[in-house]
Design a protein around this motif. Structure first.
Motif, mmCIF file in Angstrom:
data_model
loop_
_atom_site.group_PDB
_atom_site.id
_atom_site.type_symbol
_atom_site.label_atom_id
_atom_site.label_comp_id
_atom_site.label_asym_id
_atom_site.label_seq_id
_atom_site.Cartn_x
_atom_site.Cartn_y
_atom_site.Cartn_z
ATOM 1 N N MET A 169 0.842 -1.183 0.000
ATOM 2 C CA MET A 169 0.000 0.000 0.000
ATOM 3 C C MET A 169 0.883 1.240 0.000
ATOM 4 S SD MET A 169 -3.038 0.735 2.626
ATOM 5 C CE MET A 169 -3.119 2.271 3.461
ATOM 6 N N ALA A 170 0.661 2.152 -0.901
ATOM 7 C CA ALA A 170 1.462 3.374 -0.998
ATOM 8 C C ALA A 170 1.132 4.304 0.160
ATOM 9 C CB ALA A 170 1.190 4.065 -2.318
ATOM 10 N N GLU A 171 2.168 4.933 0.657
ATOM 11 C CA GLU A 171 1.973 5.893 1.745
ATOM 12 C C GLU A 171 1.466 7.194 1.166
ATOM 13 O OE1 GLU A 171 4.738 8.630 4.470
ATOM 14 O OE2 GLU A 171 5.285 6.522 4.453
ATOM 15 N N GLY A 172 0.524 7.796 1.852
ATOM 16 C CA GLY A 172 -0.031 9.064 1.394
ATOM 17 C C GLY A 172 0.441 10.222 2.249
ATOM 18 N N VAL A 173 -0.435 11.155 2.402
ATOM 19 C CA VAL A 173 -0.159 12.379 3.148
ATOM 20 C C VAL A 173 0.179 12.043 4.599
ATOM 21 C CG1 VAL A 173 -1.216 14.517 3.994
ATOM 22 C CG2 VAL A 173 -1.613 13.764 1.643
ATOM 23 N N VAL A 174 1.182 12.731 5.114
ATOM 24 C CA VAL A 174 1.577 12.595 6.516
ATOM 25 C C VAL A 174 1.190 13.884 7.222
ATOM 26 C CG1 VAL A 174 3.495 12.316 8.112
ATOM 27 C CG2 VAL A 174 3.504 11.087 5.943
ATOM 28 N N ASN A 175 0.458 13.746 8.313
ATOM 29 C CA ASN A 175 0.043 14.885 9.124
ATOM 30 C C ASN A 175 0.841 14.890 10.410
ATOM 31 O OD1 ASN A 175 -2.475 15.923 7.597
ATOM 32 N ND2 ASN A 175 -2.678 13.715 7.645
ATOM 33 N N VAL A 176 1.290 16.067 10.797
ATOM 34 C CA VAL A 176 2.128 16.236 11.974
ATOM 35 C C VAL A 176 1.405 17.144 12.958
ATOM 36 C CG1 VAL A 176 4.358 17.068 12.831
ATOM 37 C CG2 VAL A 176 4.192 16.089 10.523
ATOM 38 N N VAL A 177 1.397 16.748 14.227
ATOM 39 C CA VAL A 177 0.901 17.606 15.296
ATOM 40 C C VAL A 177 2.056 17.779 16.270
ATOM 41 C CG1 VAL A 177 -0.775 17.883 17.155
ATOM 42 C CG2 VAL A 177 -1.464 16.769 15.004
ATOM 43 N N ALA A 178 2.526 19.014 16.384
ATOM 44 C CA ALA A 178 3.656 19.320 17.261
ATOM 45 C C ALA A 178 3.210 20.337 18.307
ATOM 46 C CB ALA A 178 4.821 19.872 16.454
ATOM 47 N N LYS A 179 3.608 20.091 19.553
ATOM 48 C CA LYS A 179 3.231 20.977 20.662
ATOM 49 C C LYS A 179 4.489 21.601 21.252
ATOM 50 C CE LYS A 179 0.922 21.033 25.134
ATOM 51 N NZ LYS A 179 0.267 20.220 26.160
ATOM 52 N N PHE A 180 4.409 22.897 21.545
ATOM 53 C CA PHE A 180 5.513 23.675 22.094
ATOM 54 C C PHE A 180 4.993 24.474 23.287
ATOM 55 C CE2 PHE A 180 5.577 23.375 17.532
ATOM 56 C CZ PHE A 180 6.875 23.052 17.185
ATOM 57 N N ALA A 209 0.797 19.283 7.157
ATOM 58 C CA ALA A 209 0.500 18.195 6.232
ATOM 59 C C ALA A 209 1.569 18.206 5.149
ATOM 60 C CB ALA A 209 -0.884 18.349 5.622
ATOM 61 N N TRP A 210 2.090 17.005 4.867
ATOM 62 C CA TRP A 210 3.153 16.818 3.874
ATOM 63 C C TRP A 210 2.752 15.707 2.915
ATOM 64 C CZ3 TRP A 210 6.936 20.286 3.608
ATOM 65 C CH2 TRP A 210 7.061 21.156 4.694
ATOM 66 N N GLU A 211 3.213 15.805 1.672
ATOM 67 C CA GLU A 211 2.854 14.818 0.659
ATOM 68 C C GLU A 211 3.267 13.402 1.037
ATOM 69 O OE1 GLU A 211 4.158 15.968 -3.247
ATOM 70 O OE2 GLU A 211 3.177 17.913 -3.091
ATOM 71 N N ASN A 212 4.408 13.261 1.726
ATOM 72 C CA ASN A 212 4.864 11.945 2.171
ATOM 73 C C ASN A 212 5.972 12.107 3.215
ATOM 74 O OD1 ASN A 212 7.452 12.173 0.746
ATOM 75 N ND2 ASN A 212 6.281 11.785 -1.120
ATOM 76 N N ARG A 213 6.375 11.002 3.808
ATOM 77 C CA ARG A 213 7.403 11.034 4.862
ATOM 78 C C ARG A 213 8.759 11.505 4.357
ATOM 79 N NH1 ARG A 213 7.021 7.780 9.957
ATOM 80 N NH2 ARG A 213 4.885 7.056 10.045
ATOM 81 N N GLU A 214 9.099 11.159 3.128
ATOM 82 C CA GLU A 214 10.393 11.557 2.585
ATOM 83 C C GLU A 214 10.491 13.077 2.467
ATOM 84 O OE1 GLU A 214 8.460 9.106 1.143
ATOM 85 O OE2 GLU A 214 9.663 7.443 1.916
ATOM 86 N N LEU A 215 9.428 13.705 1.997
ATOM 87 C CA LEU A 215 9.441 15.160 1.877
ATOM 88 C C LEU A 215 9.379 15.825 3.245
ATOM 89 C CD1 LEU A 215 7.280 15.488 -1.328
ATOM 90 C CD2 LEU A 215 9.732 15.934 -1.095
ATOM 91 N N LEU A 216 8.689 15.223 4.196
ATOM 92 C CA LEU A 216 8.725 15.718 5.570
ATOM 93 C C LEU A 216 10.149 15.636 6.115
ATOM 94 C CD1 LEU A 216 7.631 16.638 8.322
ATOM 95 C CD2 LEU A 216 6.943 14.250 8.730
ATOM 96 N N ALA A 217 10.824 14.524 5.890
ATOM 97 C CA ALA A 217 12.198 14.363 6.360
ATOM 98 C C ALA A 217 13.114 15.413 5.736
ATOM 99 C CB ALA A 217 12.702 12.958 6.056
ATOM 100 N N SER A 218 12.916 15.711 4.464
ATOM 101 C CA SER A 218 13.712 16.755 3.809
ATOM 102 C C SER A 218 13.451 18.118 4.443
ATOM 103 C CB SER A 218 13.384 16.813 2.316
ATOM 104 O OG SER A 218 13.800 15.642 1.673
ATOM 105 N N HIS A 219 12.204 18.395 4.740
ATOM 106 C CA HIS A 219 11.836 19.656 5.405
ATOM 107 C C HIS A 219 12.569 19.800 6.741
ATOM 108 C CE1 HIS A 219 9.423 22.597 7.565
ATOM 109 N NE2 HIS A 219 9.011 21.664 8.399
ATOM 110 N N LEU A 220 12.679 18.716 7.466
ATOM 111 C CA LEU A 220 13.329 18.770 8.782
ATOM 112 C C LEU A 220 14.815 19.077 8.690
ATOM 113 C CD1 LEU A 220 11.533 15.760 10.498
ATOM 114 C CD2 LEU A 220 11.036 18.207 10.752
ATOM 115 N N GLN A 221 15.408 18.939 7.509
ATOM 116 C CA GLN A 221 16.831 19.223 7.309
ATOM 117 C C GLN A 221 17.099 20.609 6.721
ATOM 118 O OE1 GLN A 221 19.076 17.111 8.586
ATOM 119 N NE2 GLN A 221 17.243 16.050 9.296
ATOM 120 N N THR A 222 16.055 21.390 6.504
ATOM 121 C CA THR A 222 16.232 22.723 5.922
ATOM 122 C C THR A 222 16.874 23.664 6.945
ATOM 123 O OG1 THR A 222 14.022 23.404 6.627
ATOM 124 C CG2 THR A 222 14.239 22.488 4.381
#
Length: 101
Positions: free
Chosen positions: A1-12, A59-72
């Motif tokens: 099954m292809a992975e879809g959108v990844v949603n993140v909830v972060a609390k600060f 919300a991110w298109e997938n985990r790989e793009l989320l991971a790339s975002h975290l390295q910006t």
């Protein structure tokens, strides 16, 4: 099954006296993040009952793009400053949308 959108909830939660500084740092992430590949949504909220408590819903298109975002540079720069601004490390949880909604 292809992975879809990844949603993140972060609390600060800001340290007392640093609420405005944390808010400024978090709001400063919005514009550069909107240019990151895979960006779908990046919405920041502040508690109505506890100033200095924030929730970021992403919300991110997938985990790989989320991971790339975290390295910006804007995210790594924030991560370096965050411990001095917050009472505890941020809480981050990932969610997938349920089919049919």
């Amino acid at each position: 099954m292809a992975e879809g959108v990844v949603n993140v909830v972060a609390k600060f939660v800001a340290k007392p006296g640093l609420e405005a500084k944390l808010k400024a740092e978090l709001t400063g992430l919005i514009a550069p993040t909107q240019k990151d590949p895979g960006y779908i949504a990046y919405d920041l909220y502040e508690s109505t009952s506890r100033p200095g408590e924030f929730v970021l819903i992403e919300a991110w298109e997938n985990r790989e793009l989320l991971a790339s975002h975290l390295q910006t540079p804007h995210l790594t720069g924030f991560a370096a400053k965050a411990p001095e601004l917050m009472v505890a490390p941020m809480s981050v949880k990932l969610f997938a949308e349920l089919p049919g909604f």
